[in-house]
Design a protein around this motif. Structure first.
Motif, PDB file in Angstrom:
ATOM      1  N   GLY A  39       0.790  -1.288   0.017  1.00 22.29           N
ATOM      2  CA  GLY A  39      -0.025   0.129   0.127  1.00 22.29           C
ATOM      3  C   GLY A  39       0.863   1.120   0.032  1.00 22.29           C
ATOM      4  N   TYR A  40       1.814   1.294   0.839  1.00 20.16           N
ATOM      5  CA  TYR A  40       2.909   2.578   0.935  1.00 20.16           C
ATOM      6  C   TYR A  40       3.351   2.714  -0.511  1.00 20.16           C
ATOM      7  CZ  TYR A  40       6.591   5.737   2.085  1.00 20.16           C
ATOM      8  OH  TYR A  40       7.309   6.790   2.329  1.00 20.16           O
ATOM      9  N   VAL A  41       3.942   1.689  -1.314  1.00 22.53           N
ATOM     10  CA  VAL A  41       4.580   1.653  -2.400  1.00 22.53           C
ATOM     11  C   VAL A  41       3.558   2.480  -3.420  1.00 22.53           C
ATOM     12  CG1 VAL A  41       5.490   0.455  -4.633  1.00 22.53           C
ATOM     13  CG2 VAL A  41       6.346   0.135  -2.115  1.00 22.53           C
ATOM     14  N   ALA A  42       2.266   1.726  -3.418  1.00 20.67           N
ATOM     15  CA  ALA A  42       1.166   2.254  -4.536  1.00 20.67           C
ATOM     16  C   ALA A  42       0.844   3.570  -4.152  1.00 20.67           C
ATOM     17  CB  ALA A  42      -0.196   1.268  -4.350  1.00 20.67           C
ATOM     18  N   LEU A  43       0.722   3.989  -3.052  1.00 19.97           N
ATOM     19  CA  LEU A  43       0.333   5.359  -2.537  1.00 19.97           C
ATOM     20  C   LEU A  43       1.369   6.460  -2.645  1.00 19.97           C
ATOM     21  CD1 LEU A  43      -1.656   4.774   0.947  1.00 19.97           C
ATOM     22  CD2 LEU A  43      -2.632   5.313  -1.361  1.00 19.97           C
ATOM     23  N   ASP A  56     -10.471   4.081  -3.943  1.00 17.00           N
ATOM     24  CA  ASP A  56     -11.205   2.847  -4.424  1.00 17.00           C
ATOM     25  C   ASP A  56     -10.453   1.929  -5.544  1.00 17.00           C
ATOM     26  OD1 ASP A  56     -13.142   4.076  -2.881  1.00 17.00           O
ATOM     27  OD2 ASP A  56     -14.562   4.707  -4.162  1.00 17.00           O
ATOM     28  N   PHE A  57      -9.600   2.916  -6.263  1.00 18.19           N
ATOM     29  CA  PHE A  57      -9.137   2.367  -7.412  1.00 18.19           C
ATOM     30  C   PHE A  57      -7.336   2.166  -7.303  1.00 18.19           C
ATOM     31  CE2 PHE A  57     -13.004   3.847  -9.159  1.00 18.19           C
ATOM     32  CZ  PHE A  57     -13.684   3.000  -9.931  1.00 18.19           C
ATOM     33  N   ILE A  58      -7.154   1.955  -6.182  1.00 20.72           N
ATOM     34  CA  ILE A  58      -5.762   1.610  -5.970  1.00 20.72           C
ATOM     35  C   ILE A  58      -5.030   0.455  -6.503  1.00 20.72           C
ATOM     36  CG2 ILE A  58      -5.952   0.644  -3.727  1.00 20.72           C
ATOM     37  CD1 ILE A  58      -3.276   3.068  -4.368  1.00 20.72           C
ATOM     38  N   VAL A  70     -15.914   1.017  -2.047  1.00 17.51           N
ATOM     39  CA  VAL A  70     -15.445   0.067  -0.805  1.00 17.51           C
ATOM     40  C   VAL A  70     -13.596   0.117  -1.065  1.00 17.51           C
ATOM     41  CG1 VAL A  70     -15.044  -2.120   0.320  1.00 17.51           C
ATOM     42  CG2 VAL A  70     -17.243  -1.296  -0.251  1.00 17.51           C
ATOM     43  N   PRO A  71     -12.961   0.399  -0.137  1.00 15.08           N
ATOM     44  CA  PRO A  71     -11.670   0.639  -0.295  1.00 15.08           C
ATOM     45  C   PRO A  71     -11.038  -0.858  -0.238  1.00 15.08           C
ATOM     46  CG  PRO A  71     -11.989   0.912   2.101  1.00 15.08           C
ATOM     47  CD  PRO A  71     -13.309   1.041   1.377  1.00 15.08           C
ATOM     48  N   LEU A  72      -9.695  -0.996  -0.796  1.00 17.24           N
ATOM     49  CA  LEU A  72      -8.960  -2.324  -0.544  1.00 17.24           C
ATOM     50  C   LEU A  72      -8.226  -2.140   0.894  1.00 17.24           C
ATOM     51  CD1 LEU A  72      -8.122  -5.018  -2.017  1.00 17.24           C
ATOM     52  CD2 LEU A  72      -6.177  -3.734  -3.123  1.00 17.24           C
ATOM     53  N   PRO A  73      -8.443  -3.285   1.734  1.00 16.97           N
ATOM     54  CA  PRO A  73      -7.731  -3.038   2.950  1.00 16.97           C
ATOM     55  C   PRO A  73      -6.164  -3.107   3.146  1.00 16.97           C
ATOM     56  CG  PRO A  73      -8.784  -5.071   2.783  1.00 16.97           C
ATOM     57  CD  PRO A  73      -8.987  -4.391   1.599  1.00 16.97           C
ATOM     58  N   LEU A  74      -5.960  -2.180   3.798  1.00 14.39           N
ATOM     59  CA  LEU A  74      -4.390  -1.760   4.082  1.00 14.39           C
ATOM     60  C   LEU A  74      -3.662  -1.312   2.894  1.00 14.39           C
ATOM     61  CD1 LEU A  74      -3.266  -5.012   6.231  1.00 14.39           C
ATOM     62  CD2 LEU A  74      -4.107  -2.610   7.142  1.00 14.39           C
ATOM     63  N   VAL A  75      -4.246  -1.371   1.714  1.00 13.82           N
ATOM     64  CA  VAL A  75      -3.598  -0.805   0.354  1.00 13.82           C
ATOM     65  C   VAL A  75      -4.201   0.746   0.139  1.00 13.82           C
ATOM     66  CG1 VAL A  75      -3.141  -1.156  -1.826  1.00 13.82           C
ATOM     67  CG2 VAL A  75      -3.514  -3.012  -0.451  1.00 13.82           C
ATOM     68  N   SER A  76      -5.653   0.976   0.180  1.00 17.35           N
ATOM     69  CA  SER A  76      -6.334   2.127  -0.034  1.00 17.35           C
ATOM     70  C   SER A  76      -6.098   3.072   0.917  1.00 17.35           C
ATOM     71  CB  SER A  76      -7.727   1.818  -0.298  1.00 17.35           C
ATOM     72  OG  SER A  76      -8.180   1.001  -1.398  1.00 17.35           O
ATOM     73  N   GLY A  90      -6.886   5.781   3.509  1.00 19.00           N
ATOM     74  CA  GLY A  90      -8.068   6.242   4.417  1.00 19.00           C
ATOM     75  C   GLY A  90      -7.894   5.793   5.941  1.00 19.00           C
ATOM     76  N   GLY A  91      -8.208   6.684   6.971  1.00 16.02           N
ATOM     77  CA  GLY A  91      -7.893   6.230   8.256  1.00 16.02           C
ATOM     78  C   GLY A  91      -9.015   5.475   8.855  1.00 16.02           C
ATOM     79  N   SER A  92     -10.112   5.623   8.732  1.00 16.53           N
ATOM     80  CA  SER A  92     -11.091   4.707   9.257  1.00 16.53           C
ATOM     81  C   SER A  92     -10.984   3.254   8.808  1.00 16.53           C
ATOM     82  CB  SER A  92     -12.577   5.404   9.091  1.00 16.53           C
ATOM     83  OG  SER A  92     -12.759   6.637   9.552  1.00 16.53           O
ATOM     84  N   ALA A  93     -10.819   3.213   7.800  1.00 14.66           N
ATOM     85  CA  ALA A  93     -10.662   1.590   6.849  1.00 14.66           C
ATOM     86  C   ALA A  93      -9.472   1.148   7.433  1.00 14.66           C
ATOM     87  CB  ALA A  93     -10.845   1.554   5.474  1.00 14.66           C
ATOM     88  N   MET A  94      -8.305   1.707   7.558  1.00 16.40           N
ATOM     89  CA  MET A  94      -7.052   1.415   8.238  1.00 16.40           C
ATOM     90  C   MET A  94      -7.219   0.844   9.652  1.00 16.40           C
ATOM     91  SD  MET A  94      -3.632   0.693   8.157  1.00 16.40           S
ATOM     92  CE  MET A  94      -2.821   1.601   6.727  1.00 16.40           C
ATOM     93  N   LEU A  95      -7.794   1.874  10.545  1.00 20.78           N
ATOM     94  CA  LEU A  95      -7.947   1.578  11.820  1.00 20.78           C
ATOM     95  C   LEU A  95      -8.692   0.315  11.976  1.00 20.78           C
ATOM     96  CD1 LEU A  95      -6.967   2.185  14.621  1.00 20.78           C
ATOM     97  CD2 LEU A  95      -8.796   3.848  14.837  1.00 20.78           C
ATOM     98  N   ASN A  96      -9.935   0.267  11.302  1.00 17.62           N
ATOM     99  CA  ASN A  96     -11.010  -0.766  11.457  1.00 17.62           C
ATOM    100  C   ASN A  96     -10.435  -2.148  11.363  1.00 17.62           C
ATOM    101  OD1 ASN A  96     -13.673  -2.272  10.933  1.00 17.62           O
ATOM    102  ND2 ASN A  96     -12.862  -2.366   9.044  1.00 17.62           N
TER     103      ASN A  96
END
Length: 391
Positions: free
Chosen positions: A45-49, A278-280, A350-356, A358-364
């Protein structure tokens, strides 16, 4: 008055130090290989972001890495909590998630046609993300107290059904169809795993076609447009169909080995919208190709199967159900996002977990992994079954 023997003093001192040894023992029980796989996915996720930010840690990769660091601490902390503590937290956390969902409808922040966020302590939070984990914990606590043999009684299903329908209804009201589907999927999987009979499932399935027709009639115009766009994206290539068309172009242009890191035309030239959320995955597939995309999917699959294995290895009903609920949540995250960007289902946000990003999705997701790790650490506990003790 006699003086305690040296051996007796040593034993008392050892007993006083036992909590520390217990913590170290639990840390030793943590599946560090699984933690390493989680870190590997976050690294992807870091590399993609970093690429989505135009070759810079700002504005996406840097903040996401800091959130992940906090998430790791949260995960390890939750892993230390025994089932006895988790079950006591179930009702307060579920109640808090419902209160926040209601608060979103009252004073939430509107973005992209939906009211999904609320400001808490200066931070933008999406309560629907936390509702998924809270529901899994609540259902695991409830079903752990109902023996499998008694699940054939339909009256036993009324309360848990209400527990599922409340967050589903509130999330649909935002509206957030994708997350509502995931919440419903978590509930359905846990009902089945808890011992819901096949005849009960068949009975509930009968009205589904009629409910789908009714649900479609109450969809918002933009949600109906998403379904129409999914079926015929070429009808509006510069409007409603733009996202999915650009996503497919990016996926196809990557070829087998990709265009090279930081050299994806669709992503770097900003043709691809929402490339950091969404499209990461399309950013990854365009730059790393089919091989890179399959590698990421393989890593996601290993994490899902690992969670399922932790559920199977748990010796108590609560742990099995909780691990299943968390694993299904992660699986549906991945399934909905990947299907969406590939054009297999309508776009649902819907985000891709740990890759997209977003703070709420990451912490969730990290809270979910923390609960999953707690199940693994306390897998030999017989809590809620033969005894009320936990390992």
């Amino acid at each position: 008055m006699t003086t305690p023997a040296p051996a007796g003093r040593f034993r008392k001192r050892l007993l006083r130090a036992e909590p520390s040894f217990r913590i170290f023992s639990k840390l030793w029980q943590v599946s560090w290989l699984y933690v390493l796989l989680i870190c590997a996915l976050a690294g992807v996720g870091y590399v993609a972001l970093y690429s989505a930010g135009g070759g810079s840690a700002r504005p996406f990769a840097g903040p996401q890495a800091m959130r992940f660091g906090f998430g790791v601490v949260t995960m390890i902390t939750l892993a230390m909590l025994p089932p006895r503590i988790l079950t006591k937290l179930a009702i307060p956390l579920y109640g808090m998630s419902i209160i926040l969902l209601v608060a979103v409808l009252r004073m939430g922040h509107v973005g992209k046609g939906a009211e999904r966020w609320i400001m808490l302590a200066g931070t933008q939070v999406q309560p629907s993300e936390y509702a998924k984990v809270a529901l899994a914990l609540m259902l695991a606590t409830w079903f752990a107290r109902v023996p499998y043999a008694k699940m054939g009684n339909p009256l036993r299903l009324i309360v848990p059904a209400i527990l599922v329908l409340i967050p589903v209804g509130l999330v649909l009201k935002e509206p957030n169809l994708g997350t509502a589907v995931i919440i419903g999927g978590i509930g359905a999987s846990m009902f089945f795993a808890a011992g819901m009979r096949l005849w009960q499932i068949a009975l509930l399935a009968i009205p589904v076609p009629f409910l789908l027709k009714l649900a479609y009639a109450h969809l918002h115009d933009y949600q109906k447009a998403r379904i129409t766009t999914f079926l015929h994206p070429e009808n509006d290539p510069l409007g409603a169909g733009y996202n999915i068309i650009q996503s497919k172009i990016a996926l196809g242009s990557g070829g087998m080995w990709g265009q090279g890191y930081l050299h994806g035309t669709q992503g770097q030239l900003n043709f691809l919208p929402e490339k950091q959320t969404d499209f990461i995955f399309t950013t990854i597939a365009e730059e790393w190709g089919y091989a890179g995309g399959v590698a990421v999917i393989g890593l996601l699959l290993v994490l899902i199967l690992g969670g399922m294995m932790m559920a199977i290895r748990s010796r108590n009903r609560f742990g099995r159900l909780l691990a299943l609920g968390i694993s299904v949540n992660f699986f549906l995250y991945c399934l909905v996002n990947l299907s969406m960007v590939m054009g297999a289902i309508p776009v649902g946000g819907v985000p891709l977990p740990l890759v997209s990003y977003g703070g709420s999705a990451m912490l969730n997701v990290m809270i979910g992994f923390g609960l999953l790790m707690s199940v693994w650490v306390h897998r030999n506990s017989r809590y809620g079954e033969e005894t009320d003790e936990d390992a």
